[in-house]
Design a protein around this motif. Structure first.
Motif, PDB file in Angstrom:
ATOM      1  N   TYR A 248     -79.024 -87.414 -38.169  1.00  0.00           N
ATOM      2  CA  TYR A 248     -78.120 -87.495 -39.326  1.00  0.00           C
ATOM      3  C   TYR A 248     -78.833 -88.220 -40.455  1.00  0.00           C
ATOM      4  CZ  TYR A 248     -74.067 -88.961 -42.137  1.00  0.00           C
ATOM      5  OH  TYR A 248     -73.181 -89.198 -43.160  1.00  0.00           O
ATOM      6  N   ASP A 249     -78.911 -87.559 -41.633  1.00  0.00           N
ATOM      7  CA  ASP A 249     -79.623 -88.169 -42.765  1.00  0.00           C
ATOM      8  C   ASP A 249     -78.683 -88.645 -43.875  1.00  0.00           C
ATOM      9  OD1 ASP A 249     -78.727 -85.873 -43.991  1.00  0.00           O
ATOM     10  OD2 ASP A 249     -80.704 -85.004 -44.334  1.00  0.00           O
ATOM     11  N   GLY A 250     -77.381 -88.718 -43.558  1.00  0.00           N
ATOM     12  CA  GLY A 250     -76.420 -89.154 -44.560  1.00  0.00           C
ATOM     13  C   GLY A 250     -75.753 -87.994 -45.282  1.00  0.00           C
ATOM     14  N   LYS A 251     -76.361 -86.805 -45.253  1.00  0.00           N
ATOM     15  CA  LYS A 251     -75.806 -85.634 -45.921  1.00  0.00           C
ATOM     16  C   LYS A 251     -75.594 -84.458 -44.969  1.00  0.00           C
ATOM     17  CE  LYS A 251     -77.871 -86.698 -50.417  1.00  0.00           C
ATOM     18  NZ  LYS A 251     -78.781 -86.208 -51.496  1.00  0.00           N
ATOM     19  N   SER A 252     -76.393 -84.394 -43.926  1.00  0.00           N
ATOM     20  CA  SER A 252     -76.287 -83.276 -42.983  1.00  0.00           C
ATOM     21  C   SER A 252     -76.659 -83.759 -41.583  1.00  0.00           C
ATOM     22  CB  SER A 252     -77.210 -82.121 -43.402  1.00  0.00           C
ATOM     23  OG  SER A 252     -78.572 -82.526 -43.351  1.00  0.00           O
ATOM     24  N   VAL A 253     -76.264 -82.944 -40.599  1.00  0.00           N
ATOM     25  CA  VAL A 253     -76.621 -83.236 -39.208  1.00  0.00           C
ATOM     26  C   VAL A 253     -77.389 -82.052 -38.644  1.00  0.00           C
ATOM     27  CG1 VAL A 253     -75.799 -83.841 -36.911  1.00  0.00           C
ATOM     28  CG2 VAL A 253     -74.509 -84.610 -38.907  1.00  0.00           C
ATOM     29  N   LYS A 254     -78.560 -82.337 -38.104  1.00  0.00           N
ATOM     30  CA  LYS A 254     -79.346 -81.296 -37.429  1.00  0.00           C
ATOM     31  C   LYS A 254     -79.227 -81.505 -35.922  1.00  0.00           C
ATOM     32  CE  LYS A 254     -82.734 -80.505 -41.111  1.00  0.00           C
ATOM     33  NZ  LYS A 254     -82.161 -79.200 -41.470  1.00  0.00           N
ATOM     34  N   ILE A 255     -78.952 -80.402 -35.212  1.00  0.00           N
ATOM     35  CA  ILE A 255     -78.740 -80.463 -33.762  1.00  0.00           C
ATOM     36  C   ILE A 255     -79.793 -79.614 -33.059  1.00  0.00           C
ATOM     37  CG2 ILE A 255     -77.125 -80.041 -31.879  1.00  0.00           C
ATOM     38  CD1 ILE A 255     -74.852 -80.137 -33.920  1.00  0.00           C
ATOM     39  N   GLU A 256     -80.509 -80.225 -32.106  1.00  0.00           N
ATOM     40  CA  GLU A 256     -81.431 -79.473 -31.258  1.00  0.00           C
ATOM     41  C   GLU A 256     -80.613 -78.873 -30.118  1.00  0.00           C
ATOM     42  OE1 GLU A 256     -85.241 -81.351 -30.315  1.00  0.00           O
ATOM     43  OE2 GLU A 256     -84.646 -82.985 -31.662  1.00  0.00           O
ATOM     44  N   LEU A 257     -80.428 -77.561 -30.166  1.00  0.00           N
ATOM     45  CA  LEU A 257     -79.475 -76.916 -29.272  1.00  0.00           C
ATOM     46  C   LEU A 257     -79.875 -76.985 -27.802  1.00  0.00           C
ATOM     47  CD1 LEU A 257     -78.458 -73.806 -31.400  1.00  0.00           C
ATOM     48  CD2 LEU A 257     -77.242 -75.950 -31.068  1.00  0.00           C
ATOM     49  N   LYS A 258     -81.158 -76.922 -27.496  1.00  0.00           N
ATOM     50  CA  LYS A 258     -81.575 -76.983 -26.091  1.00  0.00           C
ATOM     51  C   LYS A 258     -81.173 -78.316 -25.481  1.00  0.00           C
ATOM     52  CE  LYS A 258     -85.434 -73.704 -26.114  1.00  0.00           C
ATOM     53  NZ  LYS A 258     -86.899 -73.537 -25.901  1.00  0.00           N
ATOM     54  N   SER A 306     -74.054 -68.146 -39.101  1.00  0.00           N
ATOM     55  CA  SER A 306     -73.440 -69.232 -39.863  1.00  0.00           C
ATOM     56  C   SER A 306     -71.931 -69.050 -39.909  1.00  0.00           C
ATOM     57  CB  SER A 306     -74.004 -69.297 -41.287  1.00  0.00           C
ATOM     58  OG  SER A 306     -73.652 -68.134 -42.021  1.00  0.00           O
ATOM     59  N   VAL A 307     -71.221 -70.142 -40.215  1.00  0.00           N
ATOM     60  CA  VAL A 307     -69.771 -70.086 -40.355  1.00  0.00           C
ATOM     61  C   VAL A 307     -69.347 -71.097 -41.418  1.00  0.00           C
ATOM     62  CG1 VAL A 307     -69.405 -71.756 -38.468  1.00  0.00           C
ATOM     63  CG2 VAL A 307     -67.571 -70.221 -39.133  1.00  0.00           C
ATOM     64  N   ASP A 308     -68.420 -70.682 -42.304  1.00  0.00           N
ATOM     65  CA  ASP A 308     -67.874 -71.579 -43.318  1.00  0.00           C
ATOM     66  C   ASP A 308     -66.782 -72.441 -42.695  1.00  0.00           C
ATOM     67  OD1 ASP A 308     -69.519 -70.539 -45.227  1.00  0.00           O
ATOM     68  OD2 ASP A 308     -68.045 -69.115 -46.021  1.00  0.00           O
ATOM     69  N   LEU A 309     -66.722 -73.702 -43.140  1.00  0.00           N
ATOM     70  CA  LEU A 309     -65.811 -74.680 -42.556  1.00  0.00           C
ATOM     71  C   LEU A 309     -65.059 -75.437 -43.654  1.00  0.00           C
ATOM     72  CD1 LEU A 309     -68.487 -75.973 -40.052  1.00  0.00           C
ATOM     73  CD2 LEU A 309     -66.437 -74.688 -39.398  1.00  0.00           C
ATOM     74  N   PRO A 310     -64.012 -76.190 -43.303  1.00  0.00           N
ATOM     75  CA  PRO A 310     -63.283 -76.965 -44.312  1.00  0.00           C
ATOM     76  C   PRO A 310     -64.177 -77.966 -45.031  1.00  0.00           C
ATOM     77  CG  PRO A 310     -62.055 -76.891 -42.255  1.00  0.00           C
ATOM     78  CD  PRO A 310     -63.407 -76.325 -41.976  1.00  0.00           C
ATOM     79  N   TYR A 311     -63.697 -78.457 -46.173  1.00  0.00           N
ATOM     80  CA  TYR A 311     -64.390 -79.449 -46.995  1.00  0.00           C
ATOM     81  C   TYR A 311     -65.737 -78.944 -47.510  1.00  0.00           C
ATOM     82  CZ  TYR A 311     -60.885 -82.845 -45.576  1.00  0.00           C
ATOM     83  OH  TYR A 311     -59.714 -83.505 -45.377  1.00  0.00           O
ATOM     84  N   GLY A 312     -65.842 -77.634 -47.686  1.00  0.00           N
ATOM     85  CA  GLY A 312     -67.073 -77.088 -48.245  1.00  0.00           C
ATOM     86  C   GLY A 312     -68.268 -77.218 -47.326  1.00  0.00           C
ATOM     87  N   ILE A 314     -70.755 -76.009 -44.096  1.00  0.00           N
ATOM     88  CA  ILE A 314     -71.258 -74.787 -43.468  1.00  0.00           C
ATOM     89  C   ILE A 314     -72.054 -75.183 -42.235  1.00  0.00           C
ATOM     90  CG2 ILE A 314     -73.340 -74.759 -44.925  1.00  0.00           C
ATOM     91  CD1 ILE A 314     -73.195 -71.659 -44.750  1.00  0.00           C
ATOM     92  N   ALA A 315     -71.877 -74.420 -41.168  1.00  0.00           N
ATOM     93  CA  ALA A 315     -72.688 -74.591 -39.961  1.00  0.00           C
ATOM     94  C   ALA A 315     -73.638 -73.403 -39.898  1.00  0.00           C
ATOM     95  CB  ALA A 315     -71.814 -74.647 -38.716  1.00  0.00           C
ATOM     96  N   LYS A 316     -74.919 -73.687 -39.813  1.00  0.00           N
ATOM     97  CA  LYS A 316     -75.925 -72.610 -39.819  1.00  0.00           C
ATOM     98  C   LYS A 316     -76.859 -72.790 -38.629  1.00  0.00           C
ATOM     99  CE  LYS A 316     -77.596 -71.304 -43.738  1.00  0.00           C
ATOM    100  NZ  LYS A 316     -78.369 -71.248 -45.003  1.00  0.00           N
ATOM    101  N   LYS A 327     -72.205 -77.105 -48.429  1.00  0.00           N
ATOM    102  CA  LYS A 327     -72.800 -75.936 -49.059  1.00  0.00           C
ATOM    103  C   LYS A 327     -73.490 -76.332 -50.356  1.00  0.00           C
ATOM    104  CE  LYS A 327     -69.618 -72.348 -47.482  1.00  0.00           C
ATOM    105  NZ  LYS A 327     -68.673 -71.310 -47.929  1.00  0.00           N
ATOM    106  N   GLU A 328     -74.529 -75.623 -50.696  1.00  0.00           N
ATOM    107  CA  GLU A 328     -75.169 -75.849 -51.984  1.00  0.00           C
ATOM    108  C   GLU A 328     -74.189 -75.489 -53.092  1.00  0.00           C
ATOM    109  OE1 GLU A 328     -78.829 -73.797 -52.304  1.00  0.00           O
ATOM    110  OE2 GLU A 328     -79.686 -74.677 -50.484  1.00  0.00           O
ATOM    111  N   ALA A 329     -74.192 -76.292 -54.140  1.00  0.00           N
ATOM    112  CA  ALA A 329     -73.254 -76.075 -55.249  1.00  0.00           C
ATOM    113  C   ALA A 329     -73.456 -74.692 -55.864  1.00  0.00           C
ATOM    114  CB  ALA A 329     -73.455 -77.147 -56.317  1.00  0.00           C
ATOM    115  N   GLU A 330     -72.345 -74.012 -56.078  1.00  0.00           N
ATOM    116  CA  GLU A 330     -72.420 -72.694 -56.702  1.00  0.00           C
ATOM    117  C   GLU A 330     -72.725 -72.831 -58.193  1.00  0.00           C
ATOM    118  OE1 GLU A 330     -69.195 -69.992 -55.753  1.00  0.00           O
ATOM    119  OE2 GLU A 330     -68.524 -71.427 -54.249  1.00  0.00           O
TER     120      GLU A 330
END
Length: 474
Positions: A248-258, A306-312, A314-316, A327-330
């Protein structure tokens, strides 16, 4: 010392709720529960070596609230207990913050408790939850679809909040006060079976006790305690897997799936939930369906998903790594105006993509008197007959909105409203509002104009729902 006081004393000691020298702040509404709490702590203060201070919060809801304040003040004066009275406009706070009065009242109470506890140097805050409250909360949470965490929500000790009466029932409390000859205030709204909690309290639990098992409350409390222990264990294991598989870097969470998939499926889902908690402002808006949606793409056979989720959010998923992030700002076209009102009046229902918010569905239909008005942040009803036209667009310099205040409905510059609502300056020009000319009808995620709310005079409604819950949060 009678049986009731001995039971509470043993419970306090068993759960290490207080040590000699502690000052305890007691939430004192004047109802039977809080009167019993303050009275028993007063009777035990020499044995425990504690000092008491009482806080009464007047929510500004009931006409007889002033009488409750007088009662609580006299009770404390007679026993030389330090006393504080806090008065707040809970209905106004609820409207301002888009909360139920129950939620707003709880926030006000605990804010007052924390503030005065700090001022007084009180180490503990005692509140009057008892066994029936545990049973009610467990049933409510199960009926609403809670997980393990919600099933064991009321704990004897949480941080500096203690609940010495979790070892007794409401009936035992009232019998104790009767034996002591102590009166208490009665909140008549607790008898009204309008709110779900009152229905559980006044109808469901009595039915279970009388027709299914006389010890239903006791057994529900035991189950809740077991759920709490299980939740603590699961939380510990979840934390270990999170540290092992996630970054967790304060903005996103990266998960090692294995690494994550080496754990049980239940632990995997709890890790996903922990990721949501780090990235979203409010856990209660995250449901099992959102966790399942992320779990589904984890198991996808395709290389990316990927799937869109609440509060803007995204899980990719990209092969063996899954990222949850904002999500990146439109890039918004600030000159774009989406005029939908004539179409929805003609066709009855329309859909449009609103930049920065999501897919909007709008419909016009007859208003049925007494119908329950939606309270969702991104699901709103408007009095259709009071609207001349309606478009979604970015804000303009002359925009205004009507705000409901104690003295009535007042016109306020939209820029001033955005400041008061603490909307970040860098977001204000890119938020799409719903407007009728210069009058803003709705700032999605924040407020609708007070003059177009549904009332008893409403004949037809404009109903709007954002299908993904709104990307902006709020």
């Amino acid at each position: 010392m009678n049986r009731f006081e001995n039971t509470v004393l043993n419970y306090i000691r068993a759960n290490k709720m207080a040590v000699s020298g502690d000052k305890i702040l007691v939430g004192f509404s004047g109802g039977a529960d809080s009167v019993a709490l303050l009275l028993v702590l007063y009777k035990l203060k020499e044995l425990l070596g504690t000092e008491l201070v009482a806080v009464h919060v007047n929510h500004g809801i009931r006409e007889e609230a002033g009488e409750d304040a007088d009662f609580t003040r006299r009770f404390c004066e007679e026993r030389n207990i330090r006393y504080y009275l806090v008065e707040e406009d809970v209905p106004g706070i609820a409207r301002e913050n888009k909360l139920t009065e129950e939620e707003a009242g709880r926030n006000v109470r605990y804010k007052a408790f924390r503030t005065i506890a700090e001022k007084e140097g009180a180490a503990k805050i005692a509140v009057a939850h008892h066994r029936n409250d545990v049973a009610e909360t467990l049933l409510l949470n199960l009926l609403r679809g809670t997980g393990l965490h919600g099933a064991g929500a009321i704990r004897p000790v949480r941080d500096n909040v203690i609940r010495p009466l979790l070892c007794v029932t409401r009936q035992e409390i009232e019998e104790y006060l009767g034996d002591e000859g102590i009166s208490f205030c009665h909140d008549a709204t607790n008898d009204e079976n309008i709110h779900t909690r009152n229905k559980v309290r006044n109808e469901l639990i009595p039915y279970m006790t009388e027709n299914i098992n006389a010890e239903a409350v006791k057994h529900l409390c035991r189950a809740a305690a077991d759920f709490a222990l299980a939740d603590d264990f699961i939380s510990k294991v979840t934390g270990e897997f999170f540290d092992k598989a996630c970054t967790y870097d304060g903005k996103s969470v990266k998960i090692e799936l294995k690494k994550l998939k080496s754990g049980d499926l239940f632990i995997q889902k709890n890790v996903i939930l922990k990721c949501f908690e780090l990235l979203t402002p409010n856990r209660k808006d995250i449901t099992a369906s959102h966790v399942d949606a992320v779990a589904d793409i984890m198991g996808s056979e395709s290389g990316t998903a990927s799937v869109d989720l609440p509060y803007g959010l995204i899980a990719k998923r990209e092969y063996d790594e899954l990222t949850l992030s904002k999500k990146e700002a439109e890039i918004l076209d600030k000159t774009l105006v989406i005029d939908f009102f004539d179409r929805v009046k003609k066709d009855g229902k329309v859909s449009d993509d609103i930049p920065g918010i999501g897919r909007m569905e709008a419909s016009v239909r007859e208003y049925v008197k007494g119908a329950s008005i939606p309270r969702g942040t991104y699901t709103k009803w408007f009095d259709c007959d009071r609207i001349q036209t309606a478009v979604f667009r970015c804000r303009r310099p002359d925009d205004y909105i009507f705000i409901e205040m104690e003295s009535g409905i007042h016109k306020k510059k939209l820029s001033k409203f955005m400041t008061d609502a603490k909307i970040p300056i860098d977001r204000r020009d890119s938020i799409y509002v719903m407007a009728d000319g210069d009058k803003v009808l709705w700032v999605p995620g924040y407020r609708i104009s007070a003059d177009i709310k549904v009332s008893e005079d409403t004949k037809s409604i404009l109903a709007i729902n954002f299908l993904d819950g709104g990307k902006n949060g709020g």
